[in-house]
Design a protein around this motif. Structure first.
Motif, PDB file in Angstrom:
ATOM      1  N   ALA A 170       0.818  -1.215   0.000  1.00 16.32           N
ATOM      2  CA  ALA A 170       0.000   0.000   0.000  1.00 16.32           C
ATOM      3  C   ALA A 170       0.851   1.263   0.000  1.00 16.32           C
ATOM      4  N   ASN A 173       1.082   3.828  -3.063  1.00 13.76           N
ATOM      5  CA  ASN A 173      -0.154   4.538  -3.403  1.00 13.76           C
ATOM      6  C   ASN A 173      -0.714   5.347  -2.237  1.00 13.76           C
ATOM      7  N   SER A 174       0.027   5.415  -1.136  1.00 16.00           N
ATOM      8  CA  SER A 174      -0.438   6.143   0.042  1.00 16.00           C
ATOM      9  C   SER A 174       0.257   7.502   0.094  1.00 16.00           C
ATOM     10  N   GLU A 175      -0.547   8.556   0.081  1.00 17.55           N
ATOM     11  CA  GLU A 175       0.030   9.900   0.123  1.00 17.55           C
ATOM     12  C   GLU A 175       0.766  10.142   1.431  1.00 17.55           C
ATOM     13  N   GLY A 177       1.915   7.770   3.591  1.00 18.80           N
ATOM     14  CA  GLY A 177       3.074   6.889   3.695  1.00 18.80           C
ATOM     15  C   GLY A 177       4.224   7.349   2.818  1.00 18.80           C
TER      16      GLY A 177
END
Length: 552
Positions: A170, A173-175, A177
């Motif tokens: 994930a 695609n995690s802003e 993270g």
């Protein structure tokens, strides 16, 4: 002192108090009268009514309670009864105070102290069950931000380290993270340790500020003090060293799994159906081969022998998966032979099946010394599980069946026959590399090597020999850790008392994170020039050798 001041007679403290009280009464009485009129209260306390020192009790002690106070208490009582089921037990002290205050809704003169206490006890006992139930079975809808039990995070319960793999997948695609990781990998690198001159100087000032500042920080100066001030600053030079991002080797494996997708229509138990020849009716309905007619009494005679034979061709015995005699129906006796090998004698077993004459009678011999009457008066239906694959061969095969009948009778046999057909192989890779592949696409990892752990060999899958160049791979990735390492010269600058003043990224990874930093240090070269001056409490102020004139 003027004559008027000298002639004034001093007043005692008592006189001043009486005078002030009188003035207060003159000014406050009209105000009190206007206030009582506005509130609907009598102008004066009725004679004999007790004094009340506190606001709420005083209002009630003069007769009727204030309309506003009465309404406020009534509304509070209603709100408390509505909210009571959700009150948490830890709020019980507050609840008790509110309950004890509620009797004020009635005139104070109507309740004695004991009556008020009893009213509070009755109220608490009445609602005790509701409060206990609320604590034991709370209404979760009243909990702030409660989202129930079906939240996405429940999928990770019991998954062990699977949550880490999910987090890695994930991450790209995690802003949030990506921001955290990019910040960790790309921000300037400053290494501040306890031996840094700036830190040591700060610690020294904190430990003894008076000694290092050269003057008292508290109190007032009573005279001048000699202090040493800097007249020319120290000289410094800039030095540079390199710091690199640290990598780590991470391994994973991929294992090949094959599955055979074979259409059912290709499966006839390995039998070439066009080659089947029989003097009986036969059928093949996947996966069952039936020889003979399933019916009753289509043969007749006394000790009559019916021999039947069926032949067929098997193209490749290695493709035969199963060939099993699973059922036999007959009346009265039966024998089954496959390619000359006796596989079954029924109904009692044996090693032969013949009609012989003993004395004046015809009988059935099914063993060396085993005999039976021709008529058994039974239509047998035997469930069997006899593997006949060992007796089959590539090419022509023959199945012989003998049935002995007395009166009316029948005979049939049933096989389960399946084969391994030519497969359309489906390849899947069982992999532990998913997260690393995601990070490699994001530029955070680079695949360095791939080695075959189980090299080319032929394996038997679903009875079919299959060859693959490699069945299992071991892969190695180089991934950024977020940590760094310095070249030895950086430590040398630390030892010389240099302080880091800048950090510049000079090399980045494909994902934009910094891999190589140029670190700038400020190093002392020459000592500062100093002189001794007199500090007279305001003319000169020095902090860490930086002096200026604070006087005016």
């Amino acid at each position: 002192m003027t004559p008027r001041q000298s002639m004034a007679k001093p007043r005692s403290a008592g006189v001043w108090a009486v005078s002030r009280k009188a003035r207060w009464r003159r000014h406050s009485t009209p105000m009190a009268s206007r206030r009582n009129t506005a509130d609907g209260r009598p102008d004066a306390r009725p004679q004999g009514a007790p004094h009340a020192s506190r606001l709420g009790v005083a209002a009630l002690g003069k007769g009727q309670p204030f309309p506003a106070v009465r309404a406020l208490i009534r509304d509070a009582w209603s709100a408390l009864n509505e909210a009571l089921p959700s009150i948490v037990l830890v709020r019980m002290p507050i609840l008790l105070l509110v309950c004890l205050a509620l009797p004020l809704a009635a005139p104070a003169a109507d309740l004695t102290r004991d009556q008020a206490l009893q009213l509070g006890k009755d109220f608490g006992n009445t609602n005790n069950t509701g409060v206990s139930n609320a604590a034991a079975s709370p209404d979760l809808t009243t909990v702030p931000s409660y989202q129930g039990t079906s939240v996405p995070e429940t999928q990770y319960y019991g998954s062990g380290l699977g949550i880490e793999d999910a987090a890695r997948q994930a991450l790209p695609n995690s802003e949030v993270g990506s921001f955290v990781q990019d910040s960790a990998l790309s921000r300037p690198r400053f290494n501040i340790d306890r031996n840094d001159p700036i830190v040591q100087r700060g610690d020294a000032i904190s430990a003894d500020p008076e000694a290092l500042l050269g003057q008292q920080l508290t109190g007032q100066y009573s005279g001048c003090q000699e202090v040493t001030t800097t007249t020319a600053p120290a000289t410094w030079s800039e030095e540079y060293c390199t710091e690199w991002g640290m990598d780590q080797q991470v391994g994973c494996q991929k294992t090949l799994n094959l599955s055979c997708n074979r259409p059912i229509e290709c499966d006839a138990g390995g039998i070439n159906l066009d080659s089947v020849q029989s003097d009986m009716r036969w059928t093949y309905t996947y996966p069952y081969l039936t020889i003979g007619t399933i019916s009753d009494n289509y043969w007749s005679g006394y000790c009559a022998v019916f021999d039947r034979s069926t032949t067929f061709t098997i193209e490749d015995i290695n493709k035969v998966q199963e060939f099993t005699l699973i059922q036999a129906g007959f009346d009265d006796w039966i024998k089954v032979v496959v390619n000359g090998t006796l596989v079954y004698v029924g109904p009692y077993g044996g090693d032969r099946l013949e009609v012989v004459t003993t004395g004046r009678f015809r009988r059935v011999q099914y063993g060396a010394s085993s005999y039976g009457w021709c008529e058994l008066s039974t239509s047998w239906n035997k469930s069997l599980n006899i593997d006949i694959k060992p007796y089959l061969r590539t090419g022509l095969n023959t199945i012989d069946m003998r049935v002995i009948v007395a009166g009316g009778g029948e005979g049939w046999i049933k096989f389960k026959a399946t084969q391994y057909c030519d497969c359309q192989w489906s390849e899947t890779w069982e992999s532990t590399c998913g997260a690393l592949e995601q990070q490699a696409q994001a530029g955070m990892c680079v695949q360095q090597s791939q080695a075959c752990l189980e090299p080319g060999e032929t394996r038997l899958i679903d009875g079919i020999e299959v060859y693959r160049d490699c069945w299992r791979y071991d892969l190695s990735y180089l991934c950024a850790t977020g940590e760094t390492r310095e070249e030895p010269y950086c430590q040398e600058l630390h030892d010389r008392g240099c302080s880091q003043v800048n950090s510049t990224c000079v090399s980045t990874l494909p994902d934009g994170s910094c891999y190589e930093y140029q670190q700038t240090y400020r190093c002392p070269q020459g000592n500062a020039a100093t002189q001794t001056v007199m500090n007279c409490g305001g003319q000169t102020f020095c902090l860490d050798g930086d002096c200026f004139d604070a006087g005016y």
